[in-house]
Each structure stands twice: as structure tokens, then as C-alpha cells.
Design an enzyme around this catalytic site. Structure first.
Site, PDB file in Angstrom:
ATOM      1  N   GLU A   5       0.807  -1.229   0.000  1.00  0.00           N
ATOM      2  CA  GLU A   5       0.000   0.000   0.000  1.00  0.00           C
ATOM      3  C   GLU A   5       0.838   1.277   0.000  1.00  0.00           C
ATOM      4  O   GLU A   5       0.464   2.264  -0.638  1.00  0.00           O
ATOM      5  CB  GLU A   5      -0.974   0.004   1.187  1.00  0.00           C
ATOM      6  CG  GLU A   5      -2.243  -0.806   0.945  1.00  0.00           C
ATOM      7  CD  GLU A   5      -2.044  -2.311   1.044  1.00  0.00           C
ATOM      8  OE1 GLU A   5      -0.992  -2.740   1.551  1.00  0.00           O
ATOM      9  OE2 GLU A   5      -2.945  -3.063   0.603  1.00  0.00           O
TER      10      GLU A   5
ATOM     11  N   HIS B 143     -11.277  -6.137   8.828  1.00  0.00           N
ATOM     12  CA  HIS B 143     -11.698  -5.852   7.453  1.00  0.00           C
ATOM     13  C   HIS B 143     -13.061  -5.171   7.381  1.00  0.00           C
ATOM     14  O   HIS B 143     -13.675  -5.142   6.319  1.00  0.00           O
ATOM     15  CB  HIS B 143     -11.783  -7.166   6.646  1.00  0.00           C
ATOM     16  CG  HIS B 143     -10.474  -7.609   6.098  1.00  0.00           C
ATOM     17  ND1 HIS B 143      -9.352  -7.769   6.877  1.00  0.00           N
ATOM     18  CD2 HIS B 143     -10.090  -7.933   4.841  1.00  0.00           C
ATOM     19  CE1 HIS B 143      -8.351  -8.187   6.111  1.00  0.00           C
ATOM     20  NE2 HIS B 143      -8.771  -8.293   4.884  1.00  0.00           N
TER      21      HIS B 143
END
Lengths: 326, 337
Positions: free
Chosen positions: A60, A129
Site C-alpha cells: 500500500e 476488514h
């Protein structure tokens, strides 16, 4: 106008902007060959090729960091994060680089950058998540944080974000991808960043919402209408800059407000909005502002427990009743 | 190489040295705030690389950036003005010591979070490839300490996967703050880390400006000619502490002394004399000119005004955007009036 889902609206905005401007490109995990984890970029690779639809490693900081670099030298990258939960692995670049560079170098650097990320719970993905940490990102001056609640706004705001010369975090909600609505087909249909919008008019109570809670507030407003209560829904659409004018204007008429967000209550969007209501319209307060938010727990996997934790239409309905009847 | 070029390199090293010495004095007097990381001892690296960089080559570095700003072509007076937080500084007084840049000179800062600029550099190189700027290389500088953080590994991996024209240069001054390379890095030769990414690499000595020039020049052209990313480790040494508040408990005075014998300015001066490229008098003249440049820079910086109050709210965004909580009111003022 055309009726389409949120997913289609977002996809269309991206597609049209890539057709319009060669400097626009998308990069992220599985945006190319796979077609996007949420199928937003399905068909893009065939149309635009590998140069402009760039599959990245699962890294990321590299996804966002390199997008910043490309933006600095004149491109208009759209960096996709598979979910906002992975944004934490790129936190430095999202909150400590992108929002600072224009200011810190005296206006020399420009960052026409969009970071797309998927937020929200309710899909049994457990604690790491399923978060809605939108408010964290809205804390940083220099970053724009946009999160639409309807397909039309999704299209118009994403197009504005891509055309903007500032870094924009564009937050989508996973459970809204199937939500349908009328969307203008005009290729230059733009919605302004930093403007709240009245999504439904009413005189009895102001419901401030954004993203998923806009849809929930619409349902709650239908239920309230059956009880003879007319709710006005103000959709923030962007969390920074935050446009309080329509909220205050509405509140001065209704004197009662509920602020509904999907994330946690503590230090959240509702905290900010309700504080500003008290600061800006204290004389108009007839009842304490109610904050609706998810339970202060890491979200559990078990479906029943998870649904117990996240915001439901009934929570907004009940809160509206409470501010009206005390 | 022309004699005048030799003299320019020499003078630039002396200017950087004197700017840093004056900065240290001004810091002691309280005229410079925040952190101050001096480049003293490492001058051969920025001067050497700065002298072979082409205008299309993008340069980006970490927080020990005063030398780099000067070697990128920024007039020392703007560097000094930034150190003093003045409006004429490279970043209009908003960046300070660690954040100097001049995009017109293709110098992109001055980045203070260790390693965070490494993926950014990869993106700049991507931008050049995307736009067809085939002869541009991004030169990304960082310290030895930055090679232990994830940004470094994500950035190097991406650059190799995408075959980006980046010359990664580790300016190994042997300490990340007070922690030696041996105590922080699993391998003591930083260049070895490139092996994990199948990337060509080399380790060179960094106290001699001619060596830095020659060796860097070779690999810069390799990258320029489509060779893909390259990791060059340049071994150097900082004579001063990490920053001004460094008690230097982590190294012996003898070690510093040993490296001071290899002072890049002294090394180059001796070289110019031994090779009879320049005389003592000519070099003394360069020293005097450098003193004048630095005096003028300090005078300029001291007389430059502070940014006005209005600057506080400028440049938050590039586009006209309402400022939040300005004056604790509902602000609808545009920052770009």
C-alpha cells in the site's frame, strides 16, 4: 438520466475521465487482469491497456506513495486501495505526505491525486476488514475526504475529485455498490466537493448523514412519515471540507437533529457535527443532538453479533423519535 | 574537465561547509528553530552528483538537505532564508531546514519522514516513463537508516517490477541518528539489499568528489540508457552530530578524528595542488569568494521579512477551498483571493 447502481456510476465516472484525459490512470491491487476486487474496473484493461490500468504488488505504501510521485510530475493518478482497512499500511503517505506537500513547500507542489478506498462493515469479514474509519482521515487539513451516499453523487463527485488539483480520499461503501438511483449521463456532470446536499426535505427533524447512512436515513424517513413526522436529510457528502451551512439552515427550522454515521461514535463525524451545531446554533436547540453510530467494539464475525453492532435503519428512526418526544 | 569546473566544485563544497557552520551559530543564537541536521563531512556526495545531474533528472532527498539544495542550484541566500523561516526562503518559511525544494530546478525536497520519499521517487520516475520523457532519471537520495524501513523495500521492489529509471543512492554516513549500521541492518553493506530485487548495485567511497562524480556518472548513464533501477551505496561520514542536540555517546572522538583526516574539502584541495590544477593562491581566492557568498546569504536572510499572518491559511489546498475554523467562525473565505 439513467438508472444504475453505485458500482456502475463509479465505474462510469472513472471510464469517462480516462477517456477524457490521457493523464488519468488507475493503479492498485487487482485493478487490471482481475477487473477490480469489486468489479469497478471490469473491462478497463482491454480498453486502456497496461500503461493506464496498473496492477501493483500488495504494497500500500508503494501504491499511494508512487501515485503521489506521479501526481507531482503532472499525472492524475487514481490509486485504489482494496479496502480502507489497508490504508493504515499507507497511513504516512495518505495523511502525512499528500496533505502536507503543497503547504510545506510554499505552494510549489501540486497533487492532483485520488485515493479510492472501500469502507464499511456488515459482510462478516471480522474486525480487521470491517471498519469505517472515515473520520480519522477527515482530521487532516490538506486532504479532502469525500464519501457519496447516492449513485448520482458518486459519479459527479468522483469526476470532480479526478479533476481536482488537490489530494482527495474518495471513500466508497461496500454494501452500497448495489444501491440504485438515477444518474445524469452528461460526461461533464460534476458535483462540487465540499458542499452538503439536502436529499429529502422536511420540517420536523434534521437527519445528518453521509454514505451508507444516507440510504438508511431515507428508509427511516419513510417510517417516520408514516408516524406523521417529516424528516429533512442533509447528506454531508464530504467530510473535509465540511459544509455546515445546509445543516445549520435546516436545524434552525427543525431545532432537532440526529447525526448518523456508520463508524464509531467516539471522536467521530457525529461528534464534530453536533459540536458545530452547538457552536453555531445554540439558541435554536430544542433537544440534545443525538448521535447514531456503531457499537464501540471491534466488529465480530458472527452475523447476528455483527448486525447488532452496526447501524440499522431502526436506530436512526428511534433516535429521531427521541429528539422529537424526549 | 576544465579548470574552472574544478574550481566551481571546490568553491561549492566550501560554500556548503560555511553555510552549515553559520547555520550552527545561528541555531545557537536561537535564530533557527526546530531540528538542524548539518551536512558537514558529506559535501563530496552532493557536489559530485549535483555536478553531473542533467536538467531533466529529478532529484529528491531526505532531511539532511541544505547541501543538496545548494548542489541542485538553489542560491544559498534562499537556503539561509528558509532556515530563518523567512518569506524569501525556498518554501516561504513554511518548511524549514528539512523541507527545501525548487521544482523549477527539478529538486523535489527535502523529506523528513525516514524513507517515505522513496515510493514517491518511484512514482516520479513512473511519471517520466508515462509521459515519454525517455532521457530523464530520478535520483533518489536517502541515508543508511532508511534502508531498514518498509518504504525502502516497497519502493525498490516496485521500481524493479516496473523497470523504472531510478538511481537509488544510499548516502551511508554509518549512523541512523546514534545507531550504527551494524546495529540496525542485517547486512553491513547496504548495496546487498538490492540483490533481493535483482537490481544491479555498487558500493563506492564518498570522501573524494572526483570518485563520486566518475562512479555515479557511469551508473547514471546506465539507468538513462534503459538499464532499469540501480542501487549505489556511497560511504561517507558526518563530522557533526545527527542534529544540534546530539550528545554523541555512540562514537569515539578518535573515530571522528580519523574521518576528519579525510575531509572531502581537504582531499580535493590536495588533489588540485598535487595535480597542479590550481595554486594555493587560487584556492584561497575561492575560499574568500565563498565567505562573501555566505555573508551575503546571511545578510539577505536576516533582512528578509517573516511571512505575514495571512500566509498561515495559504496553500492548504491548491484550489480555492473554505478554511475550517478560521477565527472560530463559519469560514467561507477563499484562501486564493
Amino acid at each position: 438520466m439513467a438508472r444504475m447502481t453505485m458500482r456502475e456510476a463509479i465505474s462510469k465516472a472513472l471510464w469517462e475521465e480516462m477517456e477524457r484525459d490521457e493523464n488519468v490512470f488507475i493503479q492498485g491491487e487487482e485493478v487490471g487482469v482481475w477487473g477490480g476486487t469489486y468489479a469497478v474496473t471490469k473491462g478497463f484493461l482491454d480498453r486502456f491497456g497496461e500503461k493506464r490500468v496498473r496492477d501493483t504488488p500488495i504494497a500500500e505504501a508503494a501504491i499511494v506513495g508512487s501515485a503521489i510521485g506521479a501526481a507531482l510530475v503532472g499525472l492524475r493518478p487514481v490509486a485504489e486501495l482494496m479496502t480502507i482497512n489497508f490504508a493504515f499500511a499507507a497511513m504516512d503517505h495518505i495523511v502525512n505526505e499528500a496533505p502536507k506537500l503543497h503547504y510545506m513547500f510554499g505552494g510549489q507542489f501540486k497533487l492532483p491525486l485520488v485515493i479510492r478506498a472501500v469502507s464499511g462493515g456488515g459482510r462478516q469479514l471480522a474486525a480487521t476488514h470491517s471498519q469505517t474509519p472515515d473520520a480519522i482521515f477527515a482530521h487532516f487539513p490538506g486532504l479532502k475526504v469525500v464519501s457519496p451516499g447516492t449513485p448520482a453523487d458518486a459519479k459527479g463527485l468522483l469526476k470532480s475529485a479526478i479533476r481536482s488539483d488537490d489530494p482527495v480520499l474518495f471513500i466508497e461503501n461496500a454494501t452500497l455498490y448495489q444501491a440504485k438511483g438515477e444518474v445524469p449521463e452528461d460526461e461533464d456532470y460534476l458535483e462540487p466537493i465540499g458542499k452538503s446536499k439536502i436529499q429529502r426535505e422536511g420540517e420536523d427533524v434534521t437527519i445528518v448523514a453521509y454514505s451508507k447512512t444516507v440510504q438508511l436515513a431515507m428508509e427511516a424517513a419513510d417510517m417516520l412519515a408514516e408516524d406523521g413526522i417529516e424528516a429533512e436529510i442533509v447528506d454531508l457528502r464530504s467530510l473535509r471540507p465540511l459544509d455546515m451551512e445546509p445543516v445549520i439552515e435546516s436545524f434552525k427550522r427543525t431545532n432537532r437533529a440526529v447525526v448518523a454515521e456508520e463508524g464509531w461514535r467516539g471522536y467521530g463525524v457525529g461528534s464534530e457535527v453536533s459540536a458545530r451545531i452547538y457552536e453555531l446554533a445554540f439558541d435554536y436547540v430544542d433537544a440534545p443532538v443525538k448521535r447514531v453510530a456503531q457499537a464501540e467494539v471491534p466488529l465480530p464475525y458472527n452475523q447476528r453479533l455483527e448486525q447488532l453492532a452496526i447501524v440499522q435503519t431502526e436506530d436512526i428512526y428511534n433516535a429521531a423519535k427521541e429528539v422529537i418526544y424526549g | 574537465m576544465e579548470k574552472s569546473e574544478h574550481l566551481n566544485l571546490y568553491q561549492e563544497m566550501v560554500v556548503i561547509r560555511r553555510i552549515e557552520e553559520r547555520a550552527a551559530e545561528l541555531y545557537q543564537k536561537g535564530k533557527i528553530g526546530g531540528f538542524l541536521h548539518l551536512y558537514i563531512g558529506q559535501e563530496a556526495v552532493s557536489v559530485g552528483i549535483g555536478s553531473i545531474r542533467q536538467p531533466q533528472d529529478r532529484l529528491i532527498t531526505a532531511y539532511r538537505d541544505h547541501g543538496w539544495a545548494i548542489s541542485a542550484g538553489i542560491d544559498p541566500k534562499y537556503v539561509m532564508a528558509e532556515l530563518l523561516g523567512k518569506v524569501d526562503g525556498t518554501s516561504q518559511g513554511k518548511g524549514g531546514s528539512m523541507h527545501m525544494a525548487d521544482t523549477e530546478l527539478n529538486f523535489w525536497g527535502g523529506h523528513a519522514v525516514v524513507g517515505a520519499h522513496i515510493p514517491i521517487a518511484a512514482g516520479m520516475a513512473l511519471g517520466d516513463v508515462y509521459q515519454g520523457n525517455d532521457d530523464a532519471v530520478t535520483i533518489c537520495m536517502f541515508g543508511d537508516g532508511a534502508t531498514n524501513i518498509g518504504f525502502f523495500h516497497e519502493g525498490l521492489n516496485l521500481s524493479k517490477v516496473w523497470n523504472l529509471p531510478v538511481l537509488w543512492v544510499c548516502e551511508n554516513n554509518q549512523y541512523g541518528m546514534g545507531t550504527s549500521v551494524e546495529r540496525a541492518s542485517a547486512v553491513s553493506e547496504i548495496r546487498q539489499k538490492a540483490e533481493g530485487y535483482g537490481m544491479p548495485n555498487n558500493r563506492i567511497e564518498g570522501m573524494n568528489v572526483m570518485t563520486v562524480r566518475e562512479e555515479t556518472s557511469k551508473v547514471l548513464e546506465e539507468v538513462r540508457n534503459g538499464g532499469g533501477p540501480y542501487l549505489l551505496e556511497i560511504v561517507t561520514y558526518r563530522f557533526r552530530g545527527h542534529s544540534m542536540g546530539d550528545p554523541e555517546r555512540y562514537r569515539e572522538k578518535d573515530e571522528v578524528k580519523k574521518w576528519e583526516d579525510e575531509d572531502p574539502i581537504g582531499v580535493f584541495r590536495n588533489y588540485l595542488l598535487e595535480e597542479e590544477i590550481a595554486s594555493e593562491e587560487e584556492l584561497d581566492e575561492q575560499d574568500e569568494e565563498a565567505e562573501v557568498i555566505v555573508d551575503e546569504a546571511v545578510d539577505f536572510a536576516e533582512s528578509s521579512p517573516d511571512p505575514d499572518d495571512e500566509a498561515l491559511f495559504e496553500h492548504i489546498y491548491a484550489e480555492p477551498t473554505p478554511v475550517e475554523y478560521r477565527g472560530y467562525a463559519m469560514a467561507q473565505e477563499s484562501e486564493e483571493k
